[in-house]
Design a protein around this motif. Structure first.
Motif, PDB file in Angstrom:
ATOM      1  N   SER A  37       0.798  -1.167   0.035  1.00 49.96           N
ATOM      2  CA  SER A  37       0.029   0.038   0.064  1.00 49.96           C
ATOM      3  C   SER A  37       0.885   1.339   0.110  1.00 49.96           C
ATOM      4  O   SER A  37       0.437   2.214  -0.634  1.00 49.96           O
ATOM      5  CB  SER A  37      -1.014   0.240   1.352  1.00 49.96           C
ATOM      6  OG  SER A  37      -0.226   0.041   2.315  1.00 49.96           O
ATOM      7  N   ARG A  42       3.017   6.339  -3.101  1.00 49.48           N
ATOM      8  CA  ARG A  42       4.362   6.446  -4.004  1.00 49.48           C
ATOM      9  C   ARG A  42       3.738   6.732  -5.289  1.00 49.48           C
ATOM     10  O   ARG A  42       4.533   7.637  -6.255  1.00 49.48           O
ATOM     11  CB  ARG A  42       5.394   5.514  -4.086  1.00 49.48           C
ATOM     12  CG  ARG A  42       6.302   5.374  -2.500  1.00 49.48           C
ATOM     13  CD  ARG A  42       7.012   4.306  -2.669  1.00 49.48           C
ATOM     14  NE  ARG A  42       7.811   4.256  -1.395  1.00 49.48           N
ATOM     15  CZ  ARG A  42       8.847   4.691  -1.034  1.00 49.48           C
ATOM     16  NH1 ARG A  42       9.570   5.411  -1.870  1.00 49.48           N
ATOM     17  NH2 ARG A  42       9.432   4.630   0.089  1.00 49.48           N
ATOM     18  N   SER A 103       4.568  10.536   1.754  1.00 49.83           N
ATOM     19  CA  SER A 103       4.225  10.534   3.024  1.00 49.83           C
ATOM     20  C   SER A 103       3.313  11.897   3.307  1.00 49.83           C
ATOM     21  O   SER A 103       2.355  12.143   4.342  1.00 49.83           O
ATOM     22  CB  SER A 103       5.325  10.630   4.013  1.00 49.83           C
ATOM     23  OG  SER A 103       5.315  11.237   5.157  1.00 49.83           O
ATOM     24  N   ALA A 106      -0.306  11.437   1.962  1.00 55.22           N
ATOM     25  CA  ALA A 106      -0.598  10.397   2.972  1.00 55.22           C
ATOM     26  C   ALA A 106      -1.397  10.913   4.292  1.00 55.22           C
ATOM     27  O   ALA A 106      -2.301  10.447   4.754  1.00 55.22           O
ATOM     28  CB  ALA A 106       0.220   9.273   3.303  1.00 55.22           C
ATOM     29  N   ARG A 112      -6.400   9.905   1.448  1.00 53.95           N
ATOM     30  CA  ARG A 112      -6.694   8.491   2.005  1.00 53.95           C
ATOM     31  C   ARG A 112      -7.905   7.905   1.773  1.00 53.95           C
ATOM     32  O   ARG A 112      -8.124   7.022   1.352  1.00 53.95           O
ATOM     33  CB  ARG A 112      -6.457   8.560   3.374  1.00 53.95           C
ATOM     34  CG  ARG A 112      -5.051   9.049   3.922  1.00 53.95           C
ATOM     35  CD  ARG A 112      -4.863   8.668   5.174  1.00 53.95           C
ATOM     36  NE  ARG A 112      -4.270   7.301   5.420  1.00 53.95           N
ATOM     37  CZ  ARG A 112      -3.406   6.725   5.383  1.00 53.95           C
ATOM     38  NH1 ARG A 112      -2.282   7.624   5.000  1.00 53.95           N
ATOM     39  NH2 ARG A 112      -2.901   5.442   5.403  1.00 53.95           N
ATOM     40  N   ARG A 133       0.588   0.882   6.703  1.00 56.01           N
ATOM     41  CA  ARG A 133       0.748   1.593   8.081  1.00 56.01           C
ATOM     42  C   ARG A 133      -0.820   1.308   8.571  1.00 56.01           C
ATOM     43  O   ARG A 133      -0.640   1.414   9.743  1.00 56.01           O
ATOM     44  CB  ARG A 133       1.027   2.874   7.689  1.00 56.01           C
ATOM     45  CG  ARG A 133       2.177   3.500   6.944  1.00 56.01           C
ATOM     46  CD  ARG A 133       3.400   3.201   7.874  1.00 56.01           C
ATOM     47  NE  ARG A 133       4.632   3.729   7.336  1.00 56.01           N
ATOM     48  CZ  ARG A 133       5.210   3.424   6.088  1.00 56.01           C
ATOM     49  NH1 ARG A 133       4.456   2.464   5.256  1.00 56.01           N
ATOM     50  NH2 ARG A 133       6.292   3.819   5.600  1.00 56.01           N
ATOM     51  N   ASP A 134      -1.671   1.157   8.072  1.00 60.43           N
ATOM     52  CA  ASP A 134      -2.971   1.184   8.565  1.00 60.43           C
ATOM     53  C   ASP A 134      -3.757  -0.045   8.073  1.00 60.43           C
ATOM     54  O   ASP A 134      -5.188   0.082   7.735  1.00 60.43           O
ATOM     55  CB  ASP A 134      -3.996   2.532   8.298  1.00 60.43           C
ATOM     56  CG  ASP A 134      -3.873   3.063   6.754  1.00 60.43           C
ATOM     57  OD1 ASP A 134      -3.364   2.098   5.952  1.00 60.43           O
ATOM     58  OD2 ASP A 134      -4.758   3.482   6.267  1.00 60.43           O
ATOM     59  N   ARG A 183      10.188  10.686   8.988  1.00 64.66           N
ATOM     60  CA  ARG A 183       9.149   9.978   8.336  1.00 64.66           C
ATOM     61  C   ARG A 183       8.058   9.270   9.410  1.00 64.66           C
ATOM     62  O   ARG A 183       6.893   9.485   9.380  1.00 64.66           O
ATOM     63  CB  ARG A 183       9.565   9.175   7.208  1.00 64.66           C
ATOM     64  CG  ARG A 183       8.481   8.771   6.427  1.00 64.66           C
ATOM     65  CD  ARG A 183       8.728   8.966   4.813  1.00 64.66           C
ATOM     66  NE  ARG A 183       9.797   8.397   4.421  1.00 64.66           N
ATOM     67  CZ  ARG A 183       9.811   6.964   3.791  1.00 64.66           C
ATOM     68  NH1 ARG A 183       8.393   6.553   3.541  1.00 64.66           N
ATOM     69  NH2 ARG A 183      10.530   6.549   3.268  1.00 64.66           N
ATOM     70  N   ASP A 187       4.408   9.909  10.064  1.00 60.11           N
ATOM     71  CA  ASP A 187       3.413   8.974   9.847  1.00 60.11           C
ATOM     72  C   ASP A 187       2.650   8.731  11.125  1.00 60.11           C
ATOM     73  O   ASP A 187       1.651   8.338  11.172  1.00 60.11           O
ATOM     74  CB  ASP A 187       4.076   7.926   9.234  1.00 60.11           C
ATOM     75  CG  ASP A 187       4.641   8.085   7.810  1.00 60.11           C
ATOM     76  OD1 ASP A 187       4.117   8.951   7.183  1.00 60.11           O
ATOM     77  OD2 ASP A 187       5.261   7.199   7.403  1.00 60.11           O
ATOM     78  N   ARG A 190       0.272  12.117  12.383  1.00 59.60           N
ATOM     79  CA  ARG A 190      -0.802  12.590  11.602  1.00 59.60           C
ATOM     80  C   ARG A 190      -1.988  12.316  12.442  1.00 59.60           C
ATOM     81  O   ARG A 190      -2.289  11.407  12.959  1.00 59.60           O
ATOM     82  CB  ARG A 190      -0.698  12.169  10.145  1.00 59.60           C
ATOM     83  CG  ARG A 190      -1.201  10.823   9.979  1.00 59.60           C
ATOM     84  CD  ARG A 190      -0.876  10.233   8.513  1.00 59.60           C
ATOM     85  NE  ARG A 190      -1.154   8.798   8.470  1.00 59.60           N
ATOM     86  CZ  ARG A 190      -0.347   8.184   7.841  1.00 59.60           C
ATOM     87  NH1 ARG A 190       0.514   8.690   7.109  1.00 59.60           N
ATOM     88  NH2 ARG A 190      -0.693   6.925   7.699  1.00 59.60           N
TER      89      ARG A 190
HETATM   90  O1   DC Z   1       6.119   1.783   2.796  1.00 58.39           O
HETATM   91  P1   DC Z   1       6.392   3.143   2.013  1.00 58.39           P
HETATM   92  O2   DC Z   1       7.662   3.881   2.738  1.00 58.39           O
HETATM   93  O3   DC Z   1       6.483   2.779   0.675  1.00 58.39           O
HETATM   94  O4   DC Z   1       5.371   4.156   2.025  1.00 58.39           O
HETATM   95  C1   DC Z   1       5.302   5.414   1.588  1.00 58.39           C
HETATM   96  C2   DC Z   1       4.629   6.514   2.728  1.00 58.39           C
HETATM   97  O5   DC Z   1       3.301   6.305   2.094  1.00 58.39           O
HETATM   98  C3   DC Z   1       4.930   6.477   3.931  1.00 58.39           C
HETATM   99  O6   DC Z   1       5.739   7.441   4.387  1.00 58.39           O
HETATM  100  C4   DC Z   1       3.546   6.714   4.538  1.00 58.39           C
HETATM  101  C5   DC Z   1       2.534   6.401   3.655  1.00 58.39           C
HETATM  102  N1   DC Z   1       1.758   5.045   3.647  1.00 58.39           N
HETATM  103  C6   DC Z   1       0.481   5.423   4.472  1.00 58.39           C
HETATM  104  O7   DC Z   1       0.335   6.524   5.032  1.00 58.39           O
HETATM  105  N2   DC Z   1      -0.235   4.229   4.660  1.00 58.39           N
HETATM  106  C7   DC Z   1      -0.078   3.228   4.116  1.00 58.39           C
HETATM  107  N3   DC Z   1      -0.692   2.061   4.145  1.00 58.39           N
HETATM  108  C8   DC Z   1       1.235   3.019   3.358  1.00 58.39           C
HETATM  109  C9   DC Z   1       2.209   3.798   3.172  1.00 58.39           C
END
Ligand code: DC
Length: 236
Positions: A37, A42, A103, A106, A112, A133-134, A183, A187, A190
């Motif tokens: 995700s 990205r 980020s 996001a 989102r 992340r979620d 980061r 993350d 927020r």
């Molecule tokens: O895992 P990554 O580094 O490829 O993720 C890039 C950015 O996307 C990360 O800084 C936070 C965001 N992200 C998010 O908010 N929710 C997710 N489910 C996945 C990534």
């Protein structure tokens, strides 16, 4: 099999925790689909950049997000293949700058919310491994098993350094340490879907574990959970 009955293994954690590598290996071992995700955010950051869209123009950003044609295919041992509008987008999604913009995007609730449906459509039989992340808290709150994978900032910076060096990026370890810390803060702090372990997640600290050890531990957990819930992934 209705969507809600399709098993999901959610693997959440901070940047560099190893969730991408671990998630792909679990997906392959189980024969399930895989969703990175982070690559969704990205990919949006990348599309905004190449289409000259102003990141602060929310309407244009949302419009691009609504029309995103995104597909994720596992390609271990590296990051998964991401197909955007039918074209393979590889290295252009992986740099730290795109990660930073991802980020920032996001952190916006409207972004989102538009990307939620796209992520949920990845839930297809026989099952889905979703990393991010979620995944366990917001996108798939009914996931069969939720893992929160973490590691120390130092270890994560070291892993990211090795990964990026191998791909030919010119990076410094100290710079990555700082970028990962920044980061994590953005993350985790927020307001919308912050990086946090779900209440019912199993936390695994991978600082001193090999990828294989983490994968074996997770596969044991998911196989137990599937057996307890009577889910036969071969019988659908
Ligand atoms: O895992 P990554 O580094 O490829 O993720 C890039 C950015 O996307 C990360 O800084 C936070 C965001 N992200 C998010 O908010 N929710 C997710 N489910 C996945 C990534």
């Amino acid at each position: 099999m209705s969507g809600a009955n399709i098993p999901v293994l959610a693997v959440d954690g901070p940047s560099g925790s190893g969730k991408g590598t671990v998630g792909q290996q679990c997906a392959l071992a189980l024969g399930w689909h895989f969703l990175d995700s982070g690559a969704v955010y990205r990919a949006l950051a990348y599309l905004i950049r190449i289409n000259d869209i102003n990141i602060n123009n929310l309407e244009d950003v949302l419009d691009r997000a609504r029309h995103m044609d995104f597909e994720c295919r596992p390609a271990p041992p590296d990051a998964p293949e991401i197909w955007l509008d039918g074209r393979l987008a590889a290295a252009e999604l992986r740099g730290e700058e795109i990660g930073k913009q991802a980020s920032q995007l996001a952190a916006r609730p409207a972004v989102r919310s538009v990307l939620l449906d796209l992520q949920r459509t990845a839930r297809k039989p026989p099952g889905l491994v979703a990393d991010g992340r979620d995944m366990g808290t917001v996108v798939f709150p009914d996931a069969t098993l939720k893992i929160f994978l973490t590691a120390s900032v130092k270890e994560r910076a070291r892993r990211r350094y090795n990964q990026l060096k191998l791909k030919g990026f010119d990076v410094s370890l100290a710079g990555l340490f700082q970028a990962i810390q920044d980061r994590d803060t953005r993350d985790s702090e927020r307001n919308v879907s912050p990086l946090a372990a779900a209440e019912d997640a199993v936390t695994i600290d991978s600082s001193d574990l090999s990828i294989d050890e983490v994968v074996t531990r997770i596969l044991d957990l998911i196989n137990n959970r599937l057996a307890i819930e009577g889910i036969d992934i071969n019988g659908q």
